[in-house]
Scaffold this motif. Structure first.
Motif, PDB file in Angstrom:
ATOM      1  N   UNK A 221      26.465 -56.454  78.781  1.00  0.00           N
ATOM      2  CA  UNK A 221      27.327 -55.957  77.715  1.00  0.00           C
ATOM      3  C   UNK A 221      27.036 -56.680  76.414  1.00  0.00           C
ATOM      4  N   UNK A 222      27.354 -56.022  75.322  1.00  0.00           N
ATOM      5  CA  UNK A 222      27.345 -56.623  73.995  1.00  0.00           C
ATOM      6  C   UNK A 222      28.806 -56.807  73.600  1.00  0.00           C
ATOM      7  N   UNK A 223      29.177 -58.013  73.171  1.00  0.00           N
ATOM      8  CA  UNK A 223      30.570 -58.249  72.810  1.00  0.00           C
ATOM      9  C   UNK A 223      30.703 -58.535  71.323  1.00  0.00           C
ATOM     10  N   UNK A 224      31.643 -57.843  70.701  1.00  0.00           N
ATOM     11  CA  UNK A 224      32.009 -58.126  69.316  1.00  0.00           C
ATOM     12  C   UNK A 224      33.420 -58.691  69.347  1.00  0.00           C
ATOM     13  N   UNK A 225      33.546 -60.023  69.163  1.00  0.00           N
ATOM     14  CA  UNK A 225      34.837 -60.649  69.406  1.00  0.00           C
ATOM     15  C   UNK A 225      35.809 -60.526  68.239  1.00  0.00           C
ATOM     16  N   UNK A 226      35.329 -60.093  67.078  1.00  0.00           N
ATOM     17  CA  UNK A 226      36.218 -59.932  65.921  1.00  0.00           C
ATOM     18  C   UNK A 226      35.851 -58.628  65.229  1.00  0.00           C
ATOM     19  N   UNK A 227      36.689 -57.631  65.377  1.00  0.00           N
ATOM     20  CA  UNK A 227      36.323 -56.271  64.963  1.00  0.00           C
ATOM     21  C   UNK A 227      36.758 -55.961  63.543  1.00  0.00           C
ATOM     22  N   UNK A 228      36.088 -56.586  62.594  1.00  0.00           N
ATOM     23  CA  UNK A 228      36.352 -56.299  61.190  1.00  0.00           C
ATOM     24  C   UNK A 228      35.105 -56.591  60.380  1.00  0.00           C
ATOM     25  N   UNK A 229      35.076 -56.071  59.156  1.00  0.00           N
ATOM     26  CA  UNK A 229      33.983 -56.365  58.236  1.00  0.00           C
ATOM     27  C   UNK A 229      32.643 -55.785  58.656  1.00  0.00           C
ATOM     28  N   UNK A 230      31.587 -56.416  58.182  1.00  0.00           N
ATOM     29  CA  UNK A 230      30.237 -55.903  58.419  1.00  0.00           C
ATOM     30  C   UNK A 230      29.860 -55.823  59.896  1.00  0.00           C
ATOM     31  N   UNK A 231      30.215 -56.830  60.738  1.00  0.00           N
ATOM     32  CA  UNK A 231      29.862 -56.709  62.163  1.00  0.00           C
ATOM     33  C   UNK A 231      30.470 -55.466  62.811  1.00  0.00           C
ATOM     34  N   UNK A 232      31.703 -55.135  62.436  1.00  0.00           N
ATOM     35  CA  UNK A 232      32.335 -53.939  62.991  1.00  0.00           C
ATOM     36  C   UNK A 232      31.633 -52.682  62.484  1.00  0.00           C
ATOM     37  N   UNK A 233      31.304 -52.650  61.206  1.00  0.00           N
ATOM     38  CA  UNK A 233      30.588 -51.493  60.652  1.00  0.00           C
ATOM     39  C   UNK A 233      29.243 -51.301  61.353  1.00  0.00           C
ATOM     40  N   UNK A 234      28.575 -52.410  61.637  1.00  0.00           N
ATOM     41  CA  UNK A 234      27.292 -52.323  62.348  1.00  0.00           C
ATOM     42  C   UNK A 234      27.492 -51.777  63.760  1.00  0.00           C
ATOM     43  N   UNK A 235      28.566 -52.247  64.419  1.00  0.00           N
ATOM     44  CA  UNK A 235      28.856 -51.753  65.769  1.00  0.00           C
ATOM     45  C   UNK A 235      29.126 -50.255  65.756  1.00  0.00           C
ATOM     46  N   UNK A 236      29.864 -49.784  64.762  1.00  0.00           N
ATOM     47  CA  UNK A 236      30.142 -48.357  64.633  1.00  0.00           C
ATOM     48  C   UNK A 236      28.836 -47.571  64.486  1.00  0.00           C
ATOM     49  N   UNK A 237      27.925 -48.099  63.701  1.00  0.00           N
ATOM     50  CA  UNK A 237      26.623 -47.427  63.517  1.00  0.00           C
ATOM     51  C   UNK A 237      25.848 -47.365  64.831  1.00  0.00           C
ATOM     52  N   UNK A 238      25.891 -48.444  65.596  1.00  0.00           N
ATOM     53  CA  UNK A 238      25.175 -48.471  66.875  1.00  0.00           C
ATOM     54  C   UNK A 238      25.805 -47.513  67.881  1.00  0.00           C
ATOM     55  N   UNK A 239      27.123 -47.387  67.852  1.00  0.00           N
ATOM     56  CA  UNK A 239      27.789 -46.427  68.732  1.00  0.00           C
ATOM     57  C   UNK A 239      27.332 -45.014  68.384  1.00  0.00           C
ATOM     58  N   UNK A 240      27.253 -44.723  67.093  1.00  0.00           N
ATOM     59  CA  UNK A 240      26.855 -43.372  66.649  1.00  0.00           C
ATOM     60  C   UNK A 240      25.463 -42.985  67.147  1.00  0.00           C
ATOM     61  N   UNK A 241      24.598 -43.962  67.346  1.00  0.00           N
ATOM     62  CA  UNK A 241      23.239 -43.658  67.816  1.00  0.00           C
ATOM     63  C   UNK A 241      23.189 -43.419  69.315  1.00  0.00           C
ATOM     64  N   UNK A 242      24.298 -43.625  70.008  1.00  0.00           N
ATOM     65  CA  UNK A 242      24.312 -43.435  71.456  1.00  0.00           C
ATOM     66  C   UNK A 242      23.713 -44.593  72.224  1.00  0.00           C
TER      67      UNK A 242
END
Length: 491
Positions: A221-242
């Protein structure tokens, strides 16, 4: 039975006593900060006094007897036995043991259950499976086998209908499991069958074993322990790519009570073709409706819905509007015959306990908000975590009309050295778990992350964090207990 709302279990003399005082209790009194540390280090002065414990971490005396009886009948020298509830769990356990320990194991039917026989050297790994999978034999199941009563059956239809009604779900989309972690593990197997070979994404700091399931039973798994700011935006982009097999999150999270922006995550998941798995245990389905965003919902029924602390159970709800509804429901129907893997005696207890859920949770909400107000205004308190404080806008997106923020609160004191003294003096029941009609307190990080305190601290979870699961007792009993403990450390 002792009323824990008015007579909590908290004194040094009550170390190891079951909470509640019931043969099948799922918590245990660890009354001092030192006793929690001694428990984590396995010291005899604590371990020999334990008469109960959280079932995935502790072998109940009835489970010890069951394991011993099976070993006497089936094992040879240098072998140990664990007993699991059904054949599928035993087969998964063997694969896990052979992969992790590099040794062969075998399975034998045993009085309607399944005995997994392993070399001595692999026993610790076998018990890892017991803990992480949550596919456990319960104390009631063990009791019925040991006492020769045999395993009995239970029609869970009415129970599932009631549980579905709490969230306005379809009863045929509700599946019952041996524990909350077993429910999470079942979902992980389901999404792994849809998207094999992909890692999962964990959003926000999770309950410890939710992460273990994703790491130990999948490709990681990949864990994002704080879901705000640029790391969260990057995670959203990675989700969109499947990129991910699924996204996991708890709303709100445990123990930091934060709420991910589920609306943004759900939109990205739809675009990327990624299932969104949300656990609603912490605030409860009474307070939050995550079905508007999730594809699948997991719940530990051992907590608020049971409310009594005397039964383990978990639930999976497949969301009807999800594009994965038919595939996920088909997988779970194969995995969970008759939509229920919960043992009959436990299902009967949960059925009875759940009837009082709606009446219990409303006063819990009110008590928690009153305690939060006290903590926020107290000069000795440093930080308070609660959904009304953190990510309130995100929480309100899932909050049901007219409902509250739940009964779980975390906080720290300004002087870290006062934490142990405060905890020791707090006259409320003290032990693991949450979600009862009585308040229950623990030094959460020490209890859940003792071997990884630096990692937890780096994720924003302080070692001296104290977590309280607020009960439905008289408010003055609750607030008065906190006042007294504060007075002691102010002297």
């Amino acid at each position: 039975m002792r009323n824990l709302q008015t007579a909590p279990i908290w004194t040094a003399e009550e170390l190891g006593h079951p909470i509640p005082p019931d043969r099948h209790a799922i918590s245990v009194c660890l009354p001092t900060w030192e006793s929690v540390i001694d428990y984590e280090e396995g010291r005899d002065k604590v371990m020999k006094k334990l008469r109960a414990g959280y079932p995935r971490f502790f072998k109940h005396p009835l489970i010890e007897r069951l394991f011993a009886a099976a070993a006497k009948e089936l094992a040879v020298e240098s072998e140990r036995v664990i007993v699991l509830p059904h054949r599928a769990a035993a087969q998964r356990a063997i694969k896990y043991i052979e992969k992790r320990a590099g040794v062969a194991a075998r399975v034998v039917s045993y009085d309607g259950l399944q005995a997994v026989i392993v070399p001595d050297t692999a026993y610790a790994v076998a018990m890892e499976y017991w803990r992480f999978s949550g596919e456990v034999v319960t104390s009631r199941q063990a009791q019925d086998v040991l006492e020769g009563d045999g395993l009995w059956e239970y029609d869970s239809t009415e129970l599932r209908q009631r549980l579905a009604g709490f969230g306005d779900y379809r009863p045929d989309s509700v599946f019952l499991y041996e524990s909350g972690m077993s429910a999470v593990y079942a979902v992980h197997r389901a999404i792994s069958s849809l998207h094999a070979g992909k890692k999962t994404l964990q959003l926000d700091f999770p309950y410890v074993d939710v992460l273990k399931v994703q790491n130990h039973f999948g490709v990681g798994t990949v864990m994002l322990h704080d879901c705000c700011g640029e790391p969260f935006d990057e995670a959203i982009s990675r989700i969109r790519t499947g990129e991910f097999a699924a996204v996991f999150c708890e709303v709100p999270s445990n123990p930091l009570l934060r709420t991910v922006d589920l609306e943004a995550v759900s939109l990205a998941c739809r675009e990327g073709g990624v299932p969104l798995v949300v656990d609603d245990t912490i605030a409860s389905v009474y307070n939050v409706n995550v079905a508007k965003y999730a594809d699948i919902i997991t719940t530990s029924l051992s907590k608020w819905i049971s409310g009594k602390g005397d039964v383990m159970a978990g639930c999976v709800q497949v969301v009807e509007q999800s594009p994965y509804f038919e595939n996920l429901r088909e997988h779970l129907s194969d995995d969970c015959p008759d939509q229920c893997r919960l043992y009959a005696a436990d299902a009967a207890v949960l059925d009875e306990n759940s009837r009082g859920f709606l009446e219990r949770i409303a006063p819990v909400n009110d008590n928690a908000e009153a305690l939060v107000e006290m903590l926020l205004s107290h000069p000795l308190v440093d930080q308070v975590w609660y959904p009304s404080i953190h990510d309130q806008e995100n929480y309100q997106k899932v909050q049901r009309d007219g409902r509250g923020y739940g009964g779980l609160i975390s906080f720290t004191l300004k002087n870290e050295k006062h934490s142990a003294k405060f905890f020791d003096e707090l006259q409320l029941s003290k032990g693991p778990s949450l979600g009862n009609e009585f308040s229950l307190v623990c030094p959460y990080t020490i209890l859940a992350h003792y071997d990884e305190l630096d990692w937890a601290e780096a994720c924003g979870v302080p070692a001296h964090l104290i977590r309280i699961s607020v009960g439905a007792e008289d408010r003055e009993v609750l607030l008065g207990a906190f006042r007294k403990a504060f007075e002691v450390i102010q002297k």
